[in-house]
Write a protein that holds these residues in place. Sequence first.
Motif, PDB file in Angstrom:
ATOM      1  N   GLY A   1     -17.366  31.249 -21.776  1.00 51.96           N
ATOM      2  CA  GLY A   1     -15.959  30.867 -21.937  1.00 51.96           C
ATOM      3  C   GLY A   1     -15.124  31.909 -22.658  1.00 51.96           C
TER       4      GLY A   1
ATOM      5  N   GLU B   1     -12.354  34.242 -22.710  1.00 52.47           N
ATOM      6  CA  GLU B   1     -11.192  34.346 -21.820  1.00 52.47           C
ATOM      7  C   GLU B   1     -10.282  35.526 -22.121  1.00 52.47           C
ATOM      8  OE1 GLU B   1      -9.121  30.636 -21.417  1.00 52.47           O
ATOM      9  OE2 GLU B   1     -10.784  29.737 -20.293  1.00 52.47           O
TER      10      GLU B   1
ATOM     11  N   PRO C   1     -16.161  32.958 -11.579  1.00 48.04           N
ATOM     12  CA  PRO C   1     -17.284  32.915 -10.637  1.00 48.04           C
ATOM     13  C   PRO C   1     -16.807  33.389  -9.260  1.00 48.04           C
ATOM     14  CG  PRO C   1     -17.151  30.877 -11.920  1.00 48.04           C
ATOM     15  CD  PRO C   1     -15.891  31.635 -12.195  1.00 48.04           C
TER      16      PRO C   1
ATOM     17  N   TYR D   1     -13.965  34.153 -18.074  1.00 51.38           N
ATOM     18  CA  TYR D   1     -12.918  34.587 -17.154  1.00 51.38           C
ATOM     19  C   TYR D   1     -12.416  35.989 -17.477  1.00 51.38           C
ATOM     20  CZ  TYR D   1     -12.547  29.690 -15.617  1.00 51.38           C
ATOM     21  OH  TYR D   1     -12.795  28.441 -15.118  1.00 51.38           O
TER      22      TYR D   1
ATOM     23  N   ASP E   1     -25.203  25.205 -23.400  1.00 51.50           N
ATOM     24  CA  ASP E   1     -24.289  24.306 -24.129  1.00 51.50           C
ATOM     25  C   ASP E   1     -24.757  24.083 -25.556  1.00 51.50           C
ATOM     26  OD1 ASP E   1     -23.009  24.131 -21.708  1.00 51.50           O
ATOM     27  OD2 ASP E   1     -23.731  22.122 -21.233  1.00 51.50           O
TER      28      ASP E   1
ATOM     29  N   MET F   1     -13.966  29.050 -27.358  1.00 48.52           N
ATOM     30  CA  MET F   1     -12.533  29.023 -27.111  1.00 48.52           C
ATOM     31  C   MET F   1     -11.756  28.730 -28.387  1.00 48.52           C
ATOM     32  SD  MET F   1     -12.683  27.349 -23.296  1.00 48.52           S
ATOM     33  CE  MET F   1     -11.067  27.680 -22.666  1.00 48.52           C
TER      34      MET F   1
ATOM     35  N   ARG G   1     -18.806  26.774 -24.566  1.00 51.24           N
ATOM     36  CA  ARG G   1     -17.482  27.393 -24.548  1.00 51.24           C
ATOM     37  C   ARG G   1     -16.461  26.644 -25.393  1.00 51.24           C
ATOM     38  NH1 ARG G   1     -17.057  25.467 -19.046  1.00 51.24           N
ATOM     39  NH2 ARG G   1     -15.407  23.917 -18.876  1.00 51.24           N
TER      40      ARG G   1
ATOM     41  N   LEU H   1     -23.695  29.501 -10.033  1.00 54.87           N
ATOM     42  CA  LEU H   1     -22.960  28.239 -10.140  1.00 54.87           C
ATOM     43  C   LEU H   1     -22.729  27.736  -8.715  1.00 54.87           C
ATOM     44  CD1 LEU H   1     -20.564  29.597 -12.876  1.00 54.87           C
ATOM     45  CD2 LEU H   1     -22.176  27.698 -13.209  1.00 54.87           C
ATOM     46  N   VAL H   2     -23.193  26.535  -8.438  1.00 50.22           N
ATOM     47  CA  VAL H   2     -23.175  26.062  -7.059  1.00 50.22           C
ATOM     48  C   VAL H   2     -21.879  25.316  -6.733  1.00 50.22           C
ATOM     49  CG1 VAL H   2     -24.323  23.836  -7.502  1.00 50.22           C
ATOM     50  CG2 VAL H   2     -24.657  24.982  -5.284  1.00 50.22           C
ATOM     51  N   ARG H   3     -21.427  25.419  -5.528  1.00 53.72           N
ATOM     52  CA  ARG H   3     -20.345  24.606  -4.982  1.00 53.72           C
ATOM     53  C   ARG H   3     -20.833  24.020  -3.656  1.00 53.72           C
ATOM     54  NH1 ARG H   3     -19.110  26.331  -9.236  1.00 53.72           N
ATOM     55  NH2 ARG H   3     -17.342  27.539  -9.921  1.00 53.72           N
TER      56      ARG H   3
ATOM     57  N   MET I   1     -16.570  20.938  -6.469  1.00 51.27           N
ATOM     58  CA  MET I   1     -17.127  21.559  -7.678  1.00 51.27           C
ATOM     59  C   MET I   1     -18.358  20.788  -8.171  1.00 51.27           C
ATOM     60  SD  MET I   1     -15.278  24.167  -7.949  1.00 51.27           S
ATOM     61  CE  MET I   1     -15.392  24.867  -9.615  1.00 51.27           C
ATOM     62  N   PRO I   2     -19.246  21.483  -8.888  1.00 52.94           N
ATOM     63  CA  PRO I   2     -20.522  20.863  -9.286  1.00 52.94           C
ATOM     64  C   PRO I   2     -20.374  19.622 -10.160  1.00 52.94           C
ATOM     65  CG  PRO I   2     -20.217  23.016 -10.346  1.00 52.94           C
ATOM     66  CD  PRO I   2     -19.180  22.902  -9.288  1.00 52.94           C
ATOM     67  N   ASP I   3     -19.370  19.584 -11.023  1.00 49.81           N
ATOM     68  CA  ASP I   3     -19.206  18.403 -11.865  1.00 49.81           C
ATOM     69  C   ASP I   3     -19.021  17.139 -11.027  1.00 49.81           C
ATOM     70  OD1 ASP I   3     -19.516  19.722 -14.251  1.00 49.81           O
ATOM     71  OD2 ASP I   3     -17.380  20.164 -14.467  1.00 49.81           O
TER      72      ASP I   3
ATOM     73  N   ILE J   1     -23.087  17.135  -8.709  1.00 52.28           N
ATOM     74  CA  ILE J   1     -24.406  17.220  -9.368  1.00 52.28           C
ATOM     75  C   ILE J   1     -24.806  15.857  -9.951  1.00 52.28           C
ATOM     76  CG2 ILE J   1     -25.714  18.262 -11.276  1.00 52.28           C
ATOM     77  CD1 ILE J   1     -25.371  20.355  -9.240  1.00 52.28           C
TER      78      ILE J   1
ATOM     79  N   SER K   1     -31.098  20.677 -14.057  1.00 51.97           N
ATOM     80  CA  SER K   1     -30.823  19.336 -14.554  1.00 51.97           C
ATOM     81  C   SER K   1     -32.069  18.789 -15.220  1.00 51.97           C
ATOM     82  CB  SER K   1     -30.482  18.402 -13.404  1.00 51.97           C
ATOM     83  OG  SER K   1     -29.295  18.792 -12.806  1.00 51.97           O
TER      84      SER K   1
HETATM   85  P1  C2E Z   1     -22.120  25.376 -17.309  1.00 54.31           P
HETATM   86  O1  C2E Z   1     -23.548  25.664 -17.040  1.00 54.31           O
HETATM   87  O2  C2E Z   1     -21.699  25.230 -18.729  1.00 54.31           O
HETATM   88  O3  C2E Z   1     -21.308  26.539 -16.573  1.00 54.31           O
HETATM   89  C1  C2E Z   1     -20.151  27.143 -17.077  1.00 54.31           C
HETATM   90  C2  C2E Z   1     -18.900  26.514 -16.486  1.00 54.31           C
HETATM   91  O4  C2E Z   1     -17.789  27.076 -17.183  1.00 54.31           O
HETATM   92  C3  C2E Z   1     -18.686  26.848 -15.018  1.00 54.31           C
HETATM   93  O5  C2E Z   1     -18.016  25.751 -14.394  1.00 54.31           O
HETATM   94  C4  C2E Z   1     -17.758  28.055 -15.098  1.00 54.31           C
HETATM   95  O6  C2E Z   1     -16.976  28.253 -13.933  1.00 54.31           O
HETATM   96  C5  C2E Z   1     -16.899  27.683 -16.281  1.00 54.31           C
HETATM   97  N1  C2E Z   1     -16.343  28.874 -16.936  1.00 54.31           N
HETATM   98  C6  C2E Z   1     -16.878  30.117 -16.976  1.00 54.31           C
HETATM   99  N2  C2E Z   1     -16.120  30.961 -17.707  1.00 54.31           N
HETATM  100  C7  C2E Z   1     -15.064  30.249 -18.150  1.00 54.31           C
HETATM  101  C8  C2E Z   1     -13.919  30.570 -18.973  1.00 54.31           C
HETATM  102  O7  C2E Z   1     -13.721  31.711 -19.433  1.00 54.31           O
HETATM  103  N3  C2E Z   1     -13.062  29.556 -19.235  1.00 54.31           N
HETATM  104  C9  C2E Z   1     -13.233  28.295 -18.740  1.00 54.31           C
HETATM  105  N4  C2E Z   1     -12.325  27.367 -19.041  1.00 54.31           N
HETATM  106  N5  C2E Z   1     -14.304  27.961 -17.985  1.00 54.31           N
HETATM  107  C10 C2E Z   1     -15.214  28.914 -17.690  1.00 54.31           C
HETATM  108  P2  C2E Z   1     -18.504  25.163 -12.985  1.00 54.31           P
HETATM  109  O8  C2E Z   1     -18.894  26.295 -12.070  1.00 54.31           O
HETATM  110  O9  C2E Z   1     -17.467  24.198 -12.526  1.00 54.31           O
HETATM  111  O10 C2E Z   1     -19.831  24.396 -13.354  1.00 54.31           O
HETATM  112  C11 C2E Z   1     -19.774  23.244 -14.148  1.00 54.31           C
HETATM  113  C12 C2E Z   1     -21.157  22.770 -14.546  1.00 54.31           C
HETATM  114  O11 C2E Z   1     -21.894  22.328 -13.411  1.00 54.31           O
HETATM  115  C13 C2E Z   1     -22.017  23.869 -15.168  1.00 54.31           C
HETATM  116  O12 C2E Z   1     -21.656  24.029 -16.528  1.00 54.31           O
HETATM  117  C14 C2E Z   1     -23.402  23.301 -14.966  1.00 54.31           C
HETATM  118  O13 C2E Z   1     -23.723  22.378 -15.977  1.00 54.31           O
HETATM  119  C15 C2E Z   1     -23.249  22.534 -13.658  1.00 54.31           C
HETATM  120  N6  C2E Z   1     -23.847  23.332 -12.564  1.00 54.31           N
HETATM  121  C16 C2E Z   1     -23.310  24.354 -11.865  1.00 54.31           C
HETATM  122  N7  C2E Z   1     -24.172  24.829 -10.940  1.00 54.31           N
HETATM  123  C17 C2E Z   1     -25.295  24.071 -11.061  1.00 54.31           C
HETATM  124  C18 C2E Z   1     -26.577  24.064 -10.388  1.00 54.31           C
HETATM  125  O14 C2E Z   1     -26.886  24.863  -9.496  1.00 54.31           O
HETATM  126  N8  C2E Z   1     -27.479  23.109 -10.802  1.00 54.31           N
HETATM  127  C19 C2E Z   1     -27.195  22.231 -11.809  1.00 54.31           C
HETATM  128  N9  C2E Z   1     -28.145  21.343 -12.148  1.00 54.31           N
HETATM  129  N10 C2E Z   1     -26.034  22.220 -12.458  1.00 54.31           N
HETATM  130  C20 C2E Z   1     -25.094  23.135 -12.092  1.00 54.31           C
END
Ligand code: C2E
Length: 278
Positions: A236, A238, A262, A257, A179, A206, A202, A60-62, A72-74, A77, A118
């Motif tokens: 997800g 938790e 992460p 979590y 997803d 959840m 998730r 997961l990239v930041r 954060m990636p949201d 990206i 993506s």
């Molecule tokens: P995603 O692929 O669905 O990644 C899972 C997201 O859920 C991650 O958020 C992660 O930190 C979060 N998460 C994991 N476990 C839990 C949990 O138990 N509870 C809750 N509430 N959240 C949890 P993050 O790291 O903010 O990433 C968000 C989205 O950004 C990712 O969703 C993915 O779609 C995108 N993303 C992240 N890294 C990359 C990347 O390198 N390239 C691309 N294209 N998209 C990325």
Amino acid sequence: AKNTHRGTAVFDPAGPAPESPAQLALVGELRAGLGRDELRLYVQPKADARTGEVVGVEALVRWQHPRHGLIMPDEFIPIAERNGLINALTAEVLDLAVTAAAGWAAAGNPVSIAVNLSARSLLGTDLAGEVDALLAARQLPAGLLTLELTESSMMTDPRGVAALLAQLNGMGVRLSIDDFGTGYSSLSTLRRLPLDEIKIDRSFVMGLEGNADDETIVRSVVDLGLNLGLHVVAEGVENERIWRILRQMGCTLIQGYYLSRPIPVGDFPGWLSHYRET
Ligand code: C2E
Ligand code: CA
Ligand code: CA
Ligand code: CA
């Protein structure tokens, strides 16, 4: 439409709307930051739902912005996608991820790594060729790399995507649909494409505590995936109660979590040895 500005693409013609001034500044800063070590790779462990053994991580990239701190990636990206930067970003993330996993494997910990793709990084570049060259350069077995795609990313050019996935599958790279349940055409997609894994979104996981509909949905997706010979990952997760429900349903892997947030990629080997001790 005319979309160039001093020779560089600023607006993607397919993009929905021009960026605000603040976002436009980020576009320039992201373009400059790529290749300057500002992307930070975090990884989140995935465990075997039955045994708890950690078998993989998701990358997961930041973005470590020089002034705004960790973004954060949201937040970046989508901007990268709209402004022609996503292919460069994906290439950098893939390199960081493959390099890390190759290092772990060389140190005796063959843990697989999953990278998010993506929709826009699927077409318009030779992704399969790039991945092939990267795996060879870093000496990572293809089976230790998983690529996560969303259902919607397969909609724009289904035939082009199918050809790409066939190529990647032929190389031995694992393919995961991310997803799952939030997009369209789930069932035909599963039948048509050489997938290895489904990730249940998730939002359903959840709801496993208390929401009967979500329980029905998760149970159905687990059964569907297993019957199709796929691994089923729940994201997800938790708490332990949800883990236990998923284990009883036969879910293959859990991520969330409860296991770990992460963590910076460099911290993973230490995290893993600590996890194995407890
Ligand atoms: P995603 O692929 O669905 O990644 C899972 C997201 O859920 C991650 O958020 C992660 O930190 C979060 N998460 C994991 N476990 C839990 C949990 O138990 N509870 C809750 N509430 N959240 C949890 P993050 O790291 O903010 O990433 C968000 C989205 O950004 C990712 O969703 C993915 O779609 C995108 N993303 C992240 N890294 C990359 C990347 O390198 N390239 C691309 N294209 N998209 C990325
Ligand atoms: Ca993902
Ligand atoms: Ca495969
Ligand atoms: Ca998700």
